[in-house]
Enzyme design. Structure first.
Site, PDB file in Angstrom:
ATOM      1  N   GLU A 227       0.529 -12.021  -2.981  1.00 24.82           N
ATOM      2  CA  GLU A 227      -0.941 -12.099  -2.901  1.00 24.82           C
ATOM      3  C   GLU A 227      -1.609 -11.733  -4.223  1.00 24.82           C
ATOM      4  O   GLU A 227      -2.818 -11.907  -4.382  1.00 24.82           O
ATOM      5  CB  GLU A 227      -1.452 -11.198  -1.760  1.00 24.82           C
ATOM      6  CG  GLU A 227      -1.448  -9.688  -2.039  1.00 24.82           C
ATOM      7  CD  GLU A 227      -0.060  -9.051  -2.008  1.00 24.82           C
ATOM      8  OE1 GLU A 227       0.952  -9.785  -1.876  1.00 24.82           O
ATOM      9  OE2 GLU A 227       0.012  -7.815  -2.139  1.00 24.82           O
TER      10      GLU A 227
ATOM     11  N   GLY B 130       0.863  -1.174   0.000  1.00 27.51           N
ATOM     12  CA  GLY B 130       0.000   0.000   0.000  1.00 27.51           C
ATOM     13  C   GLY B 130       0.897   1.220   0.000  1.00 27.51           C
ATOM     14  O   GLY B 130       1.806   1.318  -0.823  1.00 27.51           O
TER      15      GLY B 130
ATOM     16  N   HIS C 175       4.776  -8.806  -4.404  1.00 27.93           N
ATOM     17  CA  HIS C 175       3.400  -9.042  -3.936  1.00 27.93           C
ATOM     18  C   HIS C 175       2.893 -10.458  -4.234  1.00 27.93           C
ATOM     19  O   HIS C 175       2.129 -10.639  -5.190  1.00 27.93           O
ATOM     20  CB  HIS C 175       2.450  -8.085  -4.669  1.00 27.93           C
ATOM     21  CG  HIS C 175       2.535  -6.664  -4.235  1.00 27.93           C
ATOM     22  ND1 HIS C 175       1.781  -6.165  -3.200  1.00 27.93           N
ATOM     23  CD2 HIS C 175       3.273  -5.637  -4.703  1.00 27.93           C
ATOM     24  CE1 HIS C 175       2.051  -4.884  -3.041  1.00 27.93           C
ATOM     25  NE2 HIS C 175       2.952  -4.532  -3.937  1.00 27.93           N
TER      26      HIS C 175
ATOM     27  N   CYS D 275       6.124  -5.402   0.438  1.00 23.99           N
ATOM     28  CA  CYS D 275       6.227  -4.076  -0.172  1.00 23.99           C
ATOM     29  C   CYS D 275       6.122  -2.964   0.887  1.00 23.99           C
ATOM     30  O   CYS D 275       7.036  -2.818   1.688  1.00 23.99           O
ATOM     31  CB  CYS D 275       5.183  -3.960  -1.272  1.00 23.99           C
ATOM     32  SG  CYS D 275       5.683  -2.822  -2.546  1.00 23.99           S
TER      33      CYS D 275
ATOM     34  N   ILE E 103       5.310  -3.503  -7.722  1.00 26.36           N
ATOM     35  CA  ILE E 103       4.499  -2.309  -7.986  1.00 26.36           C
ATOM     36  C   ILE E 103       5.072  -1.134  -7.199  1.00 26.36           C
ATOM     37  O   ILE E 103       4.949  -1.084  -5.971  1.00 26.36           O
ATOM     38  CB  ILE E 103       3.023  -2.545  -7.580  1.00 26.36           C
ATOM     39  CG1 ILE E 103       2.460  -3.770  -8.316  1.00 26.36           C
ATOM     40  CG2 ILE E 103       2.194  -1.300  -7.881  1.00 26.36           C
ATOM     41  CD1 ILE E 103       1.097  -4.201  -7.823  1.00 26.36           C
ATOM     42  N   ARG E 104       5.723  -0.233  -7.898  1.00 22.78           N
ATOM     43  CA  ARG E 104       6.362   0.920  -7.247  1.00 22.78           C
ATOM     44  C   ARG E 104       7.095   0.435  -5.986  1.00 22.78           C
ATOM     45  O   ARG E 104       6.909   0.928  -4.882  1.00 22.78           O
ATOM     46  CB  ARG E 104       5.326   1.979  -6.897  1.00 22.78           C
ATOM     47  CG  ARG E 104       5.862   3.372  -7.058  1.00 22.78           C
ATOM     48  CD  ARG E 104       4.771   4.397  -7.091  1.00 22.78           C
ATOM     49  NE  ARG E 104       5.284   5.623  -6.496  1.00 22.78           N
ATOM     50  CZ  ARG E 104       4.817   6.172  -5.398  1.00 22.78           C
ATOM     51  NH1 ARG E 104       3.808   5.653  -4.743  1.00 22.78           N
ATOM     52  NH2 ARG E 104       5.362   7.273  -4.950  1.00 22.78           N
TER      53      ARG E 104
HETATM   54  N1  GLN Z   1       5.571   2.859  -2.978  1.00 21.11           N
HETATM   55  C1  GLN Z   1       4.992   2.383  -1.760  1.00 21.11           C
HETATM   56  C2  GLN Z   1       5.715   2.951  -0.547  1.00 21.11           C
HETATM   57  O1  GLN Z   1       6.767   3.491  -0.694  1.00 21.11           O
HETATM   58  C3  GLN Z   1       4.995   0.872  -1.693  1.00 21.11           C
HETATM   59  C4  GLN Z   1       4.235   0.302  -2.863  1.00 21.11           C
HETATM   60  C5  GLN Z   1       3.575  -1.003  -2.592  1.00 21.11           C
HETATM   61  O2  GLN Z   1       3.337  -1.380  -1.433  1.00 21.11           O
HETATM   62  N2  GLN Z   1       3.221  -1.689  -3.654  1.00 21.11           N
HETATM   63  O3  GLN Z   1       5.237   2.865   0.548  1.00 21.11           O
END
Ligand code: GLN
Length: 192
Positions: A176, A46, A174, A77, A137-138
């Site tokens: 999940e 998140g 991720h 993440c 993802i990022r």
């Molecule tokens: N970019 C988010 C962060 O720095 C992490 C992204 C993710 O949990 N997919 O908190």
């Protein structure tokens, strides 16, 4: 076996679906009392700043640290960022896992990617060492793994994307969001 999923923000619902699919009882965690009868905890992806600020507001910081001293915690993440000791930015961190992390290390949302990785520790828990499909993802990068923490997986260029320190587990990616249940089975084995 009952595993909690920190449900302050992010993709906690997907973790709960995955746990139920492998036959594990799952519970949403929003308050300190929700930690009481759990064997382990997943902290989802998140936005780590948001998750940290909400954890402060709900007085979860010390109860989570105490939980991590005794039981298994897996951060995916943003959850991995929240577990770490240092991200070189000012944001609330649990600071219980001896890793340092660089947020958004691969660039922006459009630079998200998927790759198959070798994760030898999955073999002992699941009997399979087939390549594991990972979704970034990022994502953050695990910059340093210190003390008795150890590397669990690296990208082909050597950058670290998963680590474990006893029962504490951190992944940049991720599990999940795939249909492969092995990483969740592996975490269940750490909860036993
Ligand atoms: N970019 C988010 C962060 O720095 C992490 C992204 C993710 O949990 N997919 O908190």
């Amino acid at each position: 076996m009952k595993i909690g999923v920190l449900a302050l923000q992010g993709d906690f619902a997907e973790h709960i679906v995955m746990l139920k699919r492998i036959g594990v009882e799952a519970a949403e965690v929003r308050l300190p009392a929700h930690l009481n009868d759990l064997d382990g905890l997943i902290m989802p992806g998140g936005e780590s700043t948001t998750i940290g600020k909400l954890a402060v507001a709900y007085r979860l910081m010390d109860p989570l640290r105490e939980f991590g001293r005794q039981k298994a915690i897996w951060g995916t993440c943003a959850g991995a960022i929240f577990l770490s000791k240092d991200v070189r930015r000012d944001q609330p961190l649990l600071g219980i896992m001896d890793i340092t992390v660089q947020r958004n290390a691969f660039g922006r949302q459009v630079n998200s990617f998927e790759v198959d990785l070798d994760i030898p520790e999955l073999k002992a828990a699941t009997g399979s060492d087939a390549p594991y499909h990972t979704v970034f993802i990022r994502a953050p990068l695990i910059e340093t793994v210190n003390g008795d923490a150890k590397i669990i997986s690296q990208l082909p260029d050597g950058r670290i994307v998963a680590a474990r320190q006893g029962k504490l587990l951190a992944t940049s990616f991720h599990p999940e969001l795939t249909r492969d249940e092995r990483f969740h089975q592996y975490f269940v084995s750490l909860c036993r």
